[in-house]
Enzyme design. Structure first.
Site, mmCIF file in Angstrom:
data_model
loop_
_atom_site.group_PDB
_atom_site.id
_atom_site.type_symbol
_atom_site.label_atom_id
_atom_site.label_comp_id
_atom_site.label_asym_id
_atom_site.label_seq_id
_atom_site.Cartn_x
_atom_site.Cartn_y
_atom_site.Cartn_z
ATOM 1 N N HIS A 190 -34.539 -13.304 96.016
ATOM 2 C CA HIS A 190 -33.665 -14.396 95.553
ATOM 3 C C HIS A 190 -33.494 -15.457 96.652
ATOM 4 O O HIS A 190 -32.539 -15.400 97.418
ATOM 5 C CB HIS A 190 -32.304 -13.833 95.161
ATOM 6 C CG HIS A 190 -32.343 -13.019 93.921
ATOM 7 N ND1 HIS A 190 -32.226 -13.561 92.666
ATOM 8 C CD2 HIS A 190 -32.532 -11.699 93.733
ATOM 9 C CE1 HIS A 190 -32.322 -12.608 91.757
ATOM 10 N NE2 HIS A 190 -32.506 -11.469 92.384
ATOM 11 N N GLU A 236 -38.914 -1.156 82.826
ATOM 12 C CA GLU A 236 -37.491 -1.404 82.552
ATOM 13 C C GLU A 236 -37.239 -1.420 81.039
ATOM 14 O O GLU A 236 -36.264 -0.875 80.555
ATOM 15 C CB GLU A 236 -37.080 -2.745 83.172
ATOM 16 C CG GLU A 236 -35.642 -3.134 82.875
ATOM 17 C CD GLU A 236 -35.177 -4.392 83.617
ATOM 18 O OE1 GLU A 236 -36.027 -5.085 84.228
ATOM 19 O OE2 GLU A 236 -33.974 -4.682 83.570
ATOM 20 N N GLU A 263 -32.479 -18.349 96.465
ATOM 21 C CA GLU A 263 -31.301 -19.199 96.271
ATOM 22 C C GLU A 263 -30.101 -18.732 97.093
ATOM 23 O O GLU A 263 -29.222 -19.517 97.418
ATOM 24 C CB GLU A 263 -30.928 -19.259 94.777
ATOM 25 C CG GLU A 263 -30.323 -17.991 94.167
ATOM 26 C CD GLU A 263 -31.363 -16.975 93.684
ATOM 27 O OE1 GLU A 263 -32.514 -17.046 94.135
ATOM 28 O OE2 GLU A 263 -31.005 -16.099 92.869
ATOM 29 N N CYS A 289 -37.442 -13.154 90.865
ATOM 30 C CA CYS A 289 -37.236 -11.751 90.529
ATOM 31 C C CYS A 289 -37.790 -11.447 89.129
ATOM 32 O O CYS A 289 -39.004 -11.394 88.966
ATOM 33 C CB CYS A 289 -35.759 -11.395 90.682
ATOM 34 S SG CYS A 289 -35.529 -9.664 91.082
ATOM 35 N N GLU A 297 -1.609 -6.513 90.224
ATOM 36 C CA GLU A 297 -2.642 -5.891 91.077
ATOM 37 C C GLU A 297 -2.625 -6.438 92.499
ATOM 38 O O GLU A 297 -3.069 -5.783 93.426
ATOM 39 C CB GLU A 297 -4.050 -6.166 90.535
ATOM 40 C CG GLU A 297 -4.369 -5.607 89.201
ATOM 41 C CD GLU A 297 -4.239 -6.663 88.125
ATOM 42 O OE1 GLU A 297 -3.377 -7.561 88.271
ATOM 43 O OE2 GLU A 297 -4.988 -6.585 87.142
ATOM 44 N N LYS A 352 7.818 -28.546 90.151
ATOM 45 C CA LYS A 352 8.587 -27.309 89.919
ATOM 46 C C LYS A 352 7.729 -26.037 89.928
ATOM 47 O O LYS A 352 8.099 -25.046 90.564
ATOM 48 C CB LYS A 352 9.379 -27.443 88.607
ATOM 49 C CG LYS A 352 10.438 -26.364 88.410
ATOM 50 C CD LYS A 352 11.573 -26.453 89.414
ATOM 51 C CE LYS A 352 12.668 -27.371 88.900
ATOM 52 N NZ LYS A 352 13.696 -27.626 89.930
ATOM 53 N N PRO A 353 6.560 -26.045 89.228
ATOM 54 C CA PRO A 353 5.762 -24.811 89.275
ATOM 55 C C PRO A 353 5.414 -24.405 90.711
ATOM 56 O O PRO A 353 5.423 -23.221 91.045
ATOM 57 C CB PRO A 353 4.503 -25.171 88.486
ATOM 58 C CG PRO A 353 4.916 -26.303 87.600
ATOM 59 C CD PRO A 353 5.945 -27.070 88.365
ATOM 60 N N ASP A 408 0.745 -11.568 90.420
ATOM 61 C CA ASP A 408 -0.082 -10.612 89.672
ATOM 62 C C ASP A 408 0.253 -9.195 90.143
ATOM 63 O O ASP A 408 0.357 -8.949 91.348
ATOM 64 C CB ASP A 408 -1.582 -10.825 89.960
ATOM 65 C CG ASP A 408 -2.088 -12.167 89.474
ATOM 66 O OD1 ASP A 408 -1.351 -12.836 88.726
ATOM 67 O OD2 ASP A 408 -3.213 -12.550 89.864
ATOM 68 N N GLY A 414 -38.165 -13.417 86.862
ATOM 69 C CA GLY A 414 -39.024 -14.572 86.582
ATOM 70 C C GLY A 414 -40.416 -14.414 87.175
ATOM 71 O O GLY A 414 -41.402 -14.935 86.645
HETATM 72 N N1 GLN Z 1 -34.459 -6.413 86.039
HETATM 73 C C1 GLN Z 1 -35.424 -6.596 87.068
HETATM 74 C C2 GLN Z 1 -35.403 -5.453 88.059
HETATM 75 O O1 GLN Z 1 -34.460 -4.717 88.128
HETATM 76 C C3 GLN Z 1 -35.201 -7.913 87.787
HETATM 77 C C4 GLN Z 1 -33.906 -7.982 88.505
HETATM 78 C C5 GLN Z 1 -33.541 -9.386 88.907
HETATM 79 O O2 GLN Z 1 -34.079 -10.317 88.371
HETATM 80 N N2 GLN Z 1 -32.620 -9.537 89.830
HETATM 81 O O3 GLN Z 1 -36.348 -5.302 88.812
#
Ligand code: GLN
Length: 547
Positions: free
Chosen positions: A519, A404, A521, A380, A148, A188-189, A146, A382
């Protein structure tokens, strides 16, 4: 000083270089070594924070607030080593550093060139923190050849050349395509790809070959001969049922042994693989299944929510169930009854997101979960949607919404129950931001502490009241609505240490309804599932017994 392993790819992209690197990191740890993994990306974006998740997958946030490539998530999930800002770099960042130095006059009027200025910048980056670990694993994004990528390849060539002999090992990942018509695996590749590497002065020590079929001994020998590696350093990488089988699979193929041999580390310490045996066992022998609906916007590309998908899997492993996660586009609820789509799921997750599109559907999903006693995890955005739902439907604020959305539309339509945060405290200093600052630099990013209320569900789940989780958002639930909402039963069970920012809400009279501004997760690992995901799936499992 660390030993270095440079991981490159050839033939095609998406071969699982990140996974191979992460698995190798885990195997070196299993042999008692300390590791750090790094990603060097050739694209020109300065950081992945502003790249579309459709195109590039999720933005992975580190404790120290860097928005990085999702591969860093793999690294953390396999090694448990918290990634840092200095573990990810792009060409864009490198060039931007070089140009900044040039503007400052650091180069004393010299002509600025790719070699040495850009390559030096890359090498300086690679050296960061090298005294801290036994092995530094550096993955180069993209494939050899590549345009870059060239400065990176040149930089690692120089880097290895400048180190004492035996300090650096090159591992190259390729594909052996299978020709069904002739029933053959083609080498070969791979030969061409290695030739390409050699032409820029890099001779791989280890070849990792992705293949859908067993690699016959004859082909292995051929690869070794033509690519100038030892036959035992030609490692097969077969397709796996679960990514978490990778450490054991690579060990079985001899990857860690080959790497230690290449460094001349003899005798190699024996590996302790019980953690990965347990992980594999939990993945492959579930005792049941739960169905989780993920109501979101980026439903087209699973990589956009990689860490959530993985954390759900981890939660399933902790509870010995398979988690069947299904993605539902929240915009469907604009015109259709959510019940028709959400019935039959054992839990609902509304993940993070940006922008107004699809949010009315998320609010409906939160309402459905609250009214029907279905376990709900709001992350977040959610969480923000769950709060707006409560404000609109129970707290007498029918126009509740997020600043927002008003900001986006340029109209003032909502009561800002979720508002734009302009100033906050991090550790012992105050951070201030304007909404129109540079894109990417305006968020509350990285690890922040939260204090949980004694006796709350989250305190029970976390087994403590002091937690630290990662954030990535601009907007916050406004604490001034707390009393109104708590009167309706929505408990603000986690707050920032200064008591100003709501971090967690939960419904008092609900089996499991939790919204978090952070978050969870991002810190989940197969061998240490995030507490919230572990308990969310436990609740889903309970729900699956009821329906
Ligand atoms: N958009 C929302 C904020 O900026 C939630 C961001 C998110 O879910 N990571 O607060």
């Amino acid at each position: 000083m660390a030993r270095y392993i440079f991981i490159t790819g050839g033939v095609v992209s998406s071969l699982g270089k990140g996974l191979a690197s992460a698995a190798l990191g885990a195997l070196l740890q299993a042999r008692g070594f300390s590791v750090r993994l790094r990603k060097l990306d050739p694209y020109l974006n300065v950081d992945p924070g502003t790249m579309s998740p459709f195109e590039h997958g999720e933005v992975f946030v580190t404790d120290d607030g860097a928005e990085t490539d999702l591969d860093l998530g793999h690294y953390e999930r396999f090694t448990g080593v918290a990634a840092r800002k200095t573990d990810s770099i792009s060409s864009g960042r490198i060039y931007s550093n070089v140009l900044e130095k040039e503007r400052r006059g650091d180069y004393l009027g010299k002509t600025i060139q790719v070699i040495p200025h850009v390559t030096n910048e890359i090498k300086d980056f690679i050296h960061i923190g090298e005294d801290e670990v036994d092995f530094m694993l550096c993955e180069i994004g993209g494939t050899v050849g590549d345009i870059e990528g060239l400065p990176f390849f040149e930089a690692i060539r120089q880097f290895a050349h400048e180190q004492p002999r035996g300090q650096c090992v090159f591992m190259h990942l390729t594909l052996l395509p299978f020709l069904a018509a002739s029933g053959e695996l083609k080498t070969k590749p791979t030969q061409h790809s290695v030739k390409e590497l050699q032409s820029i002065g890099i001779a791989p020590d280890i070849l990792v070959c992705r293949s859908e079929h067993p690699i016959p001994e004859k082909e292995r020998e051929k690869l070794a001969l033509f690519c100038n590696v030892r036959p035992e350093s030609v490692i097969a990488a077969y397709d796996l049922k679960s990514i978490y089988d990778a450490p054991l699979a690579y060990h079985k193929e001899g990857l860690d042994q080959a790497v230690l041999d290449a460094f001349g580390i003899t005798p190699a310490p024996r590996p302790k693989l019980d953690v990965w045996e347990d992980v594999s066992d939990r993945i492959h022998n579930p005792e049941g299944e739960v169905k989780v609906a993920i109501v979101g916007k980026y439903t087209q590309l699973e990589d956009a929510y990689k860490s959530i998908a993985e954390a759900l899997t981890h939660g399933g492993m902790a509870n010995r169930v398979r988690v069947k996660a299904e993605w539902i586009d929240s915009e469907i609820f604009d015109s259709e009854d959510p019940a028709a789509h959400l019935q039959g799921y054992h839990a609902i997750l509304v993940p993070g997101g940006f922008g107004e599109r699809g949010t009315e559907g998320k609010i409906k999903a939160a309402q459905f979960a609250r009214e029907r006693n279905v376990p709900y995890l709001g992350i977040c955005l959610g969480m923000q949607m769950a709060v707006i739902e409560a404000a609109r439907n129970l707290a007498g604020l029918p126009d509740a919404g997020s600043e927002e959305f008003d900001h986006e539309s340029g109209k003032k339509r909502f009561t800002p129950v979720v508002y734009h945060l302009k100033e906050w405290v991090q550790g012992n200093h105050t951070v201030a931001r304007k909404l129109d600052d540079d894109k990417g630099g305006t968020m509350r990013l990285g690890a922040y502490s939260a204090v949980l209320s004694e006796g709350s569900k989250v305190a029970e789940i976390y087994e403590g009241v002091d937690i630290e989780e990662r954030h990535r958002h601009r907007y916050e639930v406004d604490n001034k609505y707390r009393d109104k909402l708590e009167k309706c039963g929505l408990v603000f069970s986690g707050m920032s240490p200064d008591g100003r920012l709501p971090e967690i809400v939960e419904w008092k009279n609900h089996p499991w309804f939790i919204g978090v501004q952070f978050h969870p997760e991002l810190k989940s690992k197969p061998f240490a599932p995030a507490p919230l995901f572990r308990d969310f799936i436990r609740a889903a499992k309970e729900m699956s017994r009821l329906v």
